[in-house]
Motif scaffolding. Sequence first.
Motif, PDB file in Angstrom:
ATOM      1  N   TRP A 114     -35.527  69.978   9.853  1.00 36.17           N
ATOM      2  CA  TRP A 114     -36.465  70.386   8.791  1.00 36.17           C
ATOM      3  C   TRP A 114     -36.720  71.890   8.837  1.00 36.17           C
ATOM      4  N   THR A 115     -36.930  72.436  10.026  1.00 36.08           N
ATOM      5  CA  THR A 115     -37.178  73.873  10.160  1.00 36.08           C
ATOM      6  C   THR A 115     -35.964  74.681   9.715  1.00 36.08           C
ATOM      7  N   ALA A 116     -34.775  74.236  10.143  1.00 39.31           N
ATOM      8  CA  ALA A 116     -33.558  74.959   9.777  1.00 39.31           C
ATOM      9  C   ALA A 116     -33.357  74.979   8.269  1.00 39.31           C
ATOM     10  N   GLU A 117     -33.543  73.831   7.632  1.00 40.84           N
ATOM     11  CA  GLU A 117     -33.337  73.775   6.182  1.00 40.84           C
ATOM     12  C   GLU A 117     -34.389  74.598   5.437  1.00 40.84           C
ATOM     13  N   THR A 118     -35.615  74.635   5.956  1.00 40.27           N
ATOM     14  CA  THR A 118     -36.649  75.461   5.326  1.00 40.27           C
ATOM     15  C   THR A 118     -36.284  76.942   5.404  1.00 40.27           C
ATOM     16  N   VAL A 119     -35.800  77.351   6.572  1.00 39.39           N
ATOM     17  CA  VAL A 119     -35.389  78.749   6.737  1.00 39.39           C
ATOM     18  C   VAL A 119     -34.238  79.087   5.793  1.00 39.39           C
ATOM     19  N   VAL A 120     -33.284  78.165   5.660  1.00 38.59           N
ATOM     20  CA  VAL A 120     -32.143  78.398   4.766  1.00 38.59           C
ATOM     21  C   VAL A 120     -32.613  78.573   3.325  1.00 38.59           C
ATOM     22  N   VAL A 121     -33.540  77.720   2.884  1.00 36.39           N
ATOM     23  CA  VAL A 121     -34.060  77.824   1.515  1.00 36.39           C
ATOM     24  C   VAL A 121     -34.751  79.176   1.312  1.00 36.39           C
ATOM     25  N   LEU A 122     -35.538  79.605   2.303  1.00 33.93           N
ATOM     26  CA  LEU A 122     -36.227  80.892   2.182  1.00 33.93           C
ATOM     27  C   LEU A 122     -35.232  82.049   2.137  1.00 33.93           C
ATOM     28  N   VAL A 123     -34.184  81.966   2.946  1.00 35.08           N
ATOM     29  CA  VAL A 123     -33.178  83.033   2.956  1.00 35.08           C
ATOM     30  C   VAL A 123     -32.446  83.094   1.625  1.00 35.08           C
ATOM     31  N   PHE A 124     -32.089  81.923   1.082  1.00 37.61           N
ATOM     32  CA  PHE A 124     -31.421  81.916  -0.216  1.00 37.61           C
ATOM     33  C   PHE A 124     -32.331  82.476  -1.311  1.00 37.61           C
ATOM     34  N   ALA A 125     -33.621  82.188  -1.212  1.00 40.67           N
ATOM     35  CA  ALA A 125     -34.563  82.750  -2.183  1.00 40.67           C
ATOM     36  C   ALA A 125     -34.615  84.275  -2.059  1.00 40.67           C
ATOM     37  N   LEU A 126     -34.601  84.765  -0.806  1.00 39.39           N
ATOM     38  CA  LEU A 126     -34.593  86.210  -0.591  1.00 39.39           C
ATOM     39  C   LEU A 126     -33.309  86.833  -1.133  1.00 39.39           C
ATOM     40  N   GLU A 127     -32.173  86.175  -0.882  1.00 39.52           N
ATOM     41  CA  GLU A 127     -30.894  86.681  -1.398  1.00 39.52           C
ATOM     42  C   GLU A 127     -30.902  86.721  -2.920  1.00 39.52           C
ATOM     43  N   ALA A 128     -31.432  85.663  -3.538  1.00 32.90           N
ATOM     44  CA  ALA A 128     -31.475  85.614  -5.000  1.00 32.90           C
ATOM     45  C   ALA A 128     -32.344  86.727  -5.562  1.00 32.90           C
ATOM     46  N   ALA A 129     -33.467  86.980  -4.918  1.00 33.94           N
ATOM     47  CA  ALA A 129     -34.355  88.048  -5.387  1.00 33.94           C
ATOM     48  C   ALA A 129     -33.689  89.417  -5.241  1.00 33.94           C
ATOM     49  N   ALA A 130     -33.036  89.634  -4.095  1.00 36.07           N
ATOM     50  CA  ALA A 130     -32.359  90.912  -3.885  1.00 36.07           C
ATOM     51  C   ALA A 130     -31.208  91.085  -4.869  1.00 36.07           C
ATOM     52  N   ALA A 131     -30.458  90.000  -5.100  1.00 31.54           N
ATOM     53  CA  ALA A 131     -29.341  90.063  -6.045  1.00 31.54           C
ATOM     54  C   ALA A 131     -29.833  90.359  -7.455  1.00 31.54           C
ATOM     55  N   TYR A 132     -30.947  89.746  -7.843  1.00 32.72           N
ATOM     56  CA  TYR A 132     -31.496  89.969  -9.190  1.00 32.72           C
ATOM     57  C   TYR A 132     -31.932  91.425  -9.365  1.00 32.72           C
ATOM     58  N   ARG A 133     -32.568  91.984  -8.339  1.00 30.80           N
ATOM     59  CA  ARG A 133     -33.016  93.364  -8.431  1.00 30.80           C
ATOM     60  C   ARG A 133     -31.824  94.315  -8.531  1.00 30.80           C
ATOM     61  N   LEU A 134     -30.772  94.057  -7.737  1.00 28.35           N
ATOM     62  CA  LEU A 134     -29.577  94.895  -7.806  1.00 28.35           C
ATOM     63  C   LEU A 134     -28.898  94.774  -9.170  1.00 28.35           C
ATOM     64  N   PHE A 135     -28.815  93.538  -9.672  1.00 33.18           N
ATOM     65  CA  PHE A 135     -28.166  93.302 -10.957  1.00 33.18           C
ATOM     66  C   PHE A 135     -28.903  94.032 -12.074  1.00 33.18           C
ATOM     67  N   ARG A 136     -30.227  93.919 -12.082  1.00 28.65           N
ATOM     68  CA  ARG A 136     -31.013  94.598 -13.121  1.00 28.65           C
ATOM     69  C   ARG A 136     -30.847  96.112 -13.014  1.00 28.65           C
ATOM     70  N   ALA A 137     -30.837  96.620 -11.788  1.00 31.98           N
ATOM     71  CA  ALA A 137     -30.681  98.071 -11.613  1.00 31.98           C
ATOM     72  C   ALA A 137     -29.310  98.534 -12.119  1.00 31.98           C
ATOM     73  N   ASN A 138     -28.278  97.749 -11.843  1.00 29.93           N
ATOM     74  CA  ASN A 138     -26.931  98.113 -12.305  1.00 29.93           C
ATOM     75  C   ASN A 138     -26.816  98.034 -13.824  1.00 29.93           C
ATOM     76  N   ARG A 139     -27.474  97.036 -14.416  1.00 30.38           N
ATOM     77  CA  ARG A 139     -27.446  96.920 -15.880  1.00 30.38           C
ATOM     78  C   ARG A 139     -28.180  98.096 -16.531  1.00 30.38           C
ATOM     79  N   ARG A 140     -29.308  98.482 -15.937  1.00 23.37           N
ATOM     80  CA  ARG A 140     -30.046  99.627 -16.479  1.00 23.37           C
ATOM     81  C   ARG A 140     -29.247 100.913 -16.312  1.00 23.37           C
ATOM     82  N   GLY A 141     -28.357 100.920 -15.288  1.00 22.33           N
ATOM     83  CA  GLY A 141     -27.520 102.097 -15.073  1.00 22.33           C
ATOM     84  C   GLY A 141     -26.350 102.191 -16.034  1.00 22.33           C
ATOM     85  N   GLY A 142     -26.193 101.203 -16.925  1.00 25.86           N
ATOM     86  CA  GLY A 142     -25.141 101.267 -17.927  1.00 25.86           C
ATOM     87  C   GLY A 142     -23.950 100.363 -17.672  1.00 25.86           C
ATOM     88  N   ALA A 143     -23.925  99.599 -16.571  1.00 21.88           N
ATOM     89  CA  ALA A 143     -22.796  98.719 -16.268  1.00 21.88           C
ATOM     90  C   ALA A 143     -22.854  97.472 -17.146  1.00 21.88           C
TER      91      ALA A 143
END
Length: 281
Positions: A36-65
């Motif tokens: 249970w602990t391992a799966e909870t940590v995995v879900v939190l990490v994936f949420a962090l990755e998704a948030a970081a990916a979204y921020r990078l994607f938005r920044a790249n789109r605003r940069g004209g890509a």
Amino acid sequence: MMVRIARAALFTVFPAELLLMICLVSGVALPGYVVWTAETVVVLVFALEAAAAYRLFRANRRGGADRRAALRLTYHGLVPTKVRKIMEFEAKATVSVFLWIARRRVGVPPGATAGSYAREQVTMLVLIIFVTVIETVGLDLLLVAFGVPDAVRVPILVADLYGIVFGVAFGAACVTRPHVVSAEELRVRYGAYLDVRVPRDLIASVRPTRGYNERSMVSIVGDVLTAAVSSQVNLVVELNAPVTVERPLGGSADVTTLRFFADDPRLLLNALTTSPYASAA
């Protein structure tokens, strides 16, 4: 900062999750709170990755890509260069196994001269794979005989099996990706790890050589690139202008000399010293 944290979390949690999955598949009984602990940590990490990916994607789109370019830049931002390169090597080498079975080669156009370089290392590679197979079977039987828990035995077995697959894939990549001389360019390759493209009009001279004590498979010292097979090189190509070479694990360098090995150096020597348009004439 968020991207650095996401990278660190991903490369810390992923190996632990892989080990957990191996234990579960092999039938190891783990306490419920561990899973249970391992799966909870995995879900939190994936949420962090998704948030970081979204921020990078938005920044790249605003940069004209555009969308595709933004996705590519996001991937490059999240995954370190060396990790991306290793993943690319693994993917290309795995595909090479199927190409080898189908007797197909990559990047050899009609009319081009293909120069193999795998023959010199076949004996050693086959010997290594054979010894690894024997070691894998013997060690696994020994661990079973001594009652070693599956939590220990299965990861060792998986690592040994990976070593066998890697050996086969490495050999297949070298066979299916030979050196190539075409009317337009020279391609010096080493499996999935190196692919240097040199326009024919940049080649100043080509000569045979004999070197038997090369320390690395692929190395760049100064402006000299060396791609050795079984510590050997037998061809030297001098250029009249530098070409940019991508290093196997990232980065680049400008080189004016290429030293490499071919099973039949005379074949490539003749192809490079003959006018690329002689056959058309």
